[in-house]
Design an enzyme around this catalytic site. Structure first.
Site, PDB file in Angstrom:
ATOM      1  N   ASP A 156      19.145  -4.844  -1.755  1.00  0.00           N
ATOM      2  CA  ASP A 156      18.421  -3.570  -1.906  1.00  0.00           C
ATOM      3  C   ASP A 156      18.480  -2.755  -0.618  1.00  0.00           C
ATOM      4  O   ASP A 156      18.036  -1.617  -0.584  1.00  0.00           O
ATOM      5  CB  ASP A 156      16.960  -3.813  -2.313  1.00  0.00           C
ATOM      6  CG  ASP A 156      16.245  -4.773  -1.372  1.00  0.00           C
ATOM      7  OD1 ASP A 156      16.737  -5.897  -1.204  1.00  0.00           O
ATOM      8  OD2 ASP A 156      15.222  -4.399  -0.790  1.00  0.00           O
ATOM      9  N   ASP A 158       0.774  -1.245   0.000  1.00  0.00           N
ATOM     10  CA  ASP A 158       0.000   0.000   0.000  1.00  0.00           C
ATOM     11  C   ASP A 158       0.805   1.295   0.000  1.00  0.00           C
ATOM     12  O   ASP A 158       0.232   2.381  -0.018  1.00  0.00           O
ATOM     13  CB  ASP A 158      -0.959  -0.008   1.206  1.00  0.00           C
ATOM     14  CG  ASP A 158      -0.216  -0.191   2.523  1.00  0.00           C
ATOM     15  OD1 ASP A 158       1.025  -0.102   2.523  1.00  0.00           O
ATOM     16  OD2 ASP A 158      -0.879  -0.428   3.555  1.00  0.00           O
TER      17      ASP A 158
HETATM   18  P1  AMP Z   1      12.358  -3.881   2.603  1.00  0.00           P
HETATM   19  O1  AMP Z   1      13.098  -5.169   2.543  1.00  0.00           O
HETATM   20  O2  AMP Z   1      11.419  -3.723   3.754  1.00  0.00           O
HETATM   21  O3  AMP Z   1      13.300  -2.714   2.545  1.00  0.00           O
HETATM   22  O4  AMP Z   1      11.387  -3.767   1.345  1.00  0.00           O
HETATM   23  C1  AMP Z   1      11.539  -4.494   0.163  1.00  0.00           C
HETATM   24  C2  AMP Z   1      10.721  -3.869  -0.921  1.00  0.00           C
HETATM   25  O5  AMP Z   1       9.348  -3.841  -0.558  1.00  0.00           O
HETATM   26  C3  AMP Z   1      11.092  -2.442  -1.267  1.00  0.00           C
HETATM   27  O6  AMP Z   1      10.997  -2.297  -2.651  1.00  0.00           O
HETATM   28  C4  AMP Z   1      10.048  -1.643  -0.563  1.00  0.00           C
HETATM   29  O7  AMP Z   1       9.820  -0.390  -1.182  1.00  0.00           O
HETATM   30  C5  AMP Z   1       8.830  -2.538  -0.683  1.00  0.00           C
HETATM   31  N1  AMP Z   1       7.847  -2.288   0.380  1.00  0.00           N
HETATM   32  C6  AMP Z   1       7.934  -2.605   1.688  1.00  0.00           C
HETATM   33  N2  AMP Z   1       6.819  -2.234   2.349  1.00  0.00           N
HETATM   34  C7  AMP Z   1       5.996  -1.659   1.445  1.00  0.00           C
HETATM   35  C8  AMP Z   1       4.696  -1.072   1.499  1.00  0.00           C
HETATM   36  N3  AMP Z   1       3.984  -1.006   2.613  1.00  0.00           N
HETATM   37  N4  AMP Z   1       4.197  -0.579   0.340  1.00  0.00           N
HETATM   38  C9  AMP Z   1       4.873  -0.650  -0.802  1.00  0.00           C
HETATM   39  N5  AMP Z   1       6.082  -1.193  -0.936  1.00  0.00           N
HETATM   40  C10 AMP Z   1       6.649  -1.695   0.179  1.00  0.00           C
HETATM   41 MG    MG Z   2      14.414  -1.773   1.644  1.00  0.00          MG
END
Ligand code: AMP
Ligand code: MG
Length: 532
Positions: A277, A142
């Site tokens: 990432d 979201d």
């Molecule tokens: P992270 O490992 O939490 O840094 O996130 C991995 C990927 O998921 C990244 O591309 C984030 O932008 C995406 N992401 C995590 N939470 C959300 C969210 N609530 N809405 C959209 N994208 C998300």
């Molecule tokens: Mg991330």
């Protein structure tokens, strides 16, 4: 007298969008974005933004005064409701290896960069809202962030900064007045939680995955544009891009990464999700998710329940994982270099570079003058004795600084009494364990005597690398519990506490003690998921 408009001192200068290829599509729908480094996208307005806290140091560095930060415009801009003239908000395209597997396009799914600014000292910063709504990279999610994860990111980024650890920063924490649905442990129990937005700040938010995505797609032209841009902006001291400079750049990224990990190991920080990432090209700690701080010293510990079975991102594995990630980065930039050998050499050097830096850090943590080859056993045995019974890492090092190394007449009881506070259950200290710990303490006394350092000199030195206050997992959770009830006092109290992590703060002793027993198995204190 003309009254100044709030935030008018921000000198907006958008080099990222000016110099790199933009996604030609400007609709905000989810898609694969090809041959572009970013997509223009506006933050989604929120109903009732309320400023919870801001970092004075970060504001000052940006040239913002309390007049600016207390203004309604500040809250509106950093909640994503208003844009300042010159801001061109965008989301970055990146990919990444998640838990060891290539995951394809990820991108800023809930981060929107408002723009870039240059302060009066010529320092460059990107202002980024986390949780400001959907972007083309939101995939199935979201684009929002909940209060608990925003409090954790806000407090921890600033705590890390004050600990002297390379990190992205946080300018502000704002609640949105809206509710966000989350299934915290992905077990079919979704709940509505308060939403929030953190404004993060860093020279750039480029990650290893920012480069990997183009190589994975065979788009070497865009890869080259991005690498050259990175070198010309944040690595301009290396000279104009060339094969030689690409190698020097990779070598510097390895060095910065090693340096960051050494600092994590110094203070007992576990990132929790070291996917490619989530590794910054600048060697900054980035993306505070299910991170945690070691309480009992345990190299196998990870706070991340999503990683509970493999423990890929456990504390003691972080140096190796960083190298694995650097290997992915080497693969990503290989097409610009087309020689495997020098890249491999740099990667191999990472191991000795890390070991050397860690050796120096360990020497500092013990208050010794320099590393001697004969210290190997001393360090190794310390690593072992810290694991014999549950021993609080932060308290142990802080108390070790108080051990009298001049007086060798002390009994075992006297020696042990100085470090006793570090033990979670003193009952578990058998005679055998006590002997082993005391033997180590006596070796340590001798080693310090060899240096000829006074108790006071050593203590002062140790107390600059071994913090007294860290953001213990339960402390963040207590602040979150109150914040979710609308009381933000503890968020601000912890922010203040963590501005001086190495100082004795007489009236804050309650935050320098062991984790209370109730927090041992409580969600948020010892177990965190990626849900945020
Ligand atoms: P992270 O490992 O939490 O840094 O996130 C991995 C990927 O998921 C990244 O591309 C984030 O932008 C995406 N992401 C995590 N939470 C959300 C969210 N609530 N809405 C959209 N994208 C998300
Ligand atoms: Mg991330």
């Amino acid at each position: 007298m003309t009254s100044k408009t709030p935030l008018s001192t921000l000198n907006i200068n958008n080099r990222f969008v000016r110099e790199l290829p933009a996604d030609p599509v400007t609709d905000n729908n989810r898609r694969q974005v090809l041959s572009s480094c970013f997509s223009y996208v506006s933050p989604t307005a929120v109903k009732a933004p309320q400023l919870v806290s801001y970092s004075i140091e970060m504001a000052q560095q940006l040239g913002l005064s309390s007049y600016d930060c207390d203004s309604d415009l500040f809250t509106q801009v950093f909640a994503g409701n208003s844009l300042l003239e010159g801001m061109q908000p965008y989301a970055q395209c990146y990919g990444g290896h998640q838990f060891g597997n290539w995951a394809g396009q990820l991108g800023d799914g809930r981060a929107i960069n408002l723009g870039e600014v240059t302060n009066s000292q010529g320092e460059h910063f990107t202002l980024q809202l986390k949780g400001a709504g959907e972007t083309p990279y939101s995939r199935t999610a979201d684009g929002l962030a909940v209060l608990r994860s925003s409090v954790r990111e806000f407090l921890c980024s600033e705590a890390m900064f004050h600990l002297g650890i390379p990190t992205t920063r946080a300018l502000s924490l704002i609640t949105t007045g809206e509710l966000v649905g989350r299934d915290m442990f992905y077990d079919g129990h979704p709940k509505k939680e308060p939403g929030a937005i953190v404004c993060r700040v860093a020279p750039s938010f480029l990650r290893f995955g920012s480069y990997e995505i183009f190589t994975a797609r065979g788009d070497i032209a865009t890869l080259k544009k991005l690498v050259d841009f990175t070198i010309r902006t944040d690595f301009s001291h290396l000279g104009e891009p060339s094969i030689d400079v690409y190698l020097k750049w990779f070598s510097e990224v390895c060095e910065r990464t090693a340096n960051m990990i050494v600092h994590w190991m110094r203070v007992g920080f576990v990132h929790g999700v070291m996917n490619t990432d989530n590794l910054s090209i600048l060697g900054l700690t980035i993306d505070y998710g299910p991170y945690g701080w070691l309480e009992g010293y345990d190299p196998d510990w990870t706070p991340n329940t999503t990683d509970a079975s493999d423990r890929r991102y456990r504390f003691g594995h972080q140096p190796q994982i960083a190298q694995w990630n650097l290997f992915q980065l080497a693969n990503a930039i290989y097409p610009l270099i087309e020689q495997a050998e020098p890249l491999r050499d740099i990667l191999n050097d990472y191991v000795s570079l890390y070991d050397k830096k860690w050796q120096i850090m360990r020497t500092d943590k013990l208050g010794l003058k320099e590393y001697l080859d004969t210290d190997k056993d001393l360090h190794h045995e310390l690593h072992e004795i810290l694991q014999l019974v549950e021993t609080d890492m932060t308290i142990f090092y802080r108390q070790l600084a108080n051990v009298d190394t001049q007086n060798i007449e002390q009994t075992d009881e006297q020696l042990m009494s100085t470090i006793m506070d570090a033990y979670y259950d003193p009952e578990q200290i058998t005679e055998q364990i006590k002997d082993r710990v005391c033997t180590w303490l006596r070796q340590y006394q001798q080693r310090v005597q060899q240096d000829g350092t006074s108790n006071e000199m050593r203590r002062n030195k140790m107390n600059t690398v071994n913090p007294k206050y860290v953001l213990r997992n339960y402390m963040a959770q207590l602040a979150i519990d109150k914040a979710e009830q609308g009381n933000f006092d503890m968020v601000n109290e912890l922010l203040e506490l963590l501005r001086h992590p190495y100082d004795e703060q007489i009236d804050k002793e309650e935050f320098a003690v062991k984790r209370p027993d109730w927090a041992r198995h409580r969600a948020g204190c010892s177990m965190l998921s990626c849900s945020s």
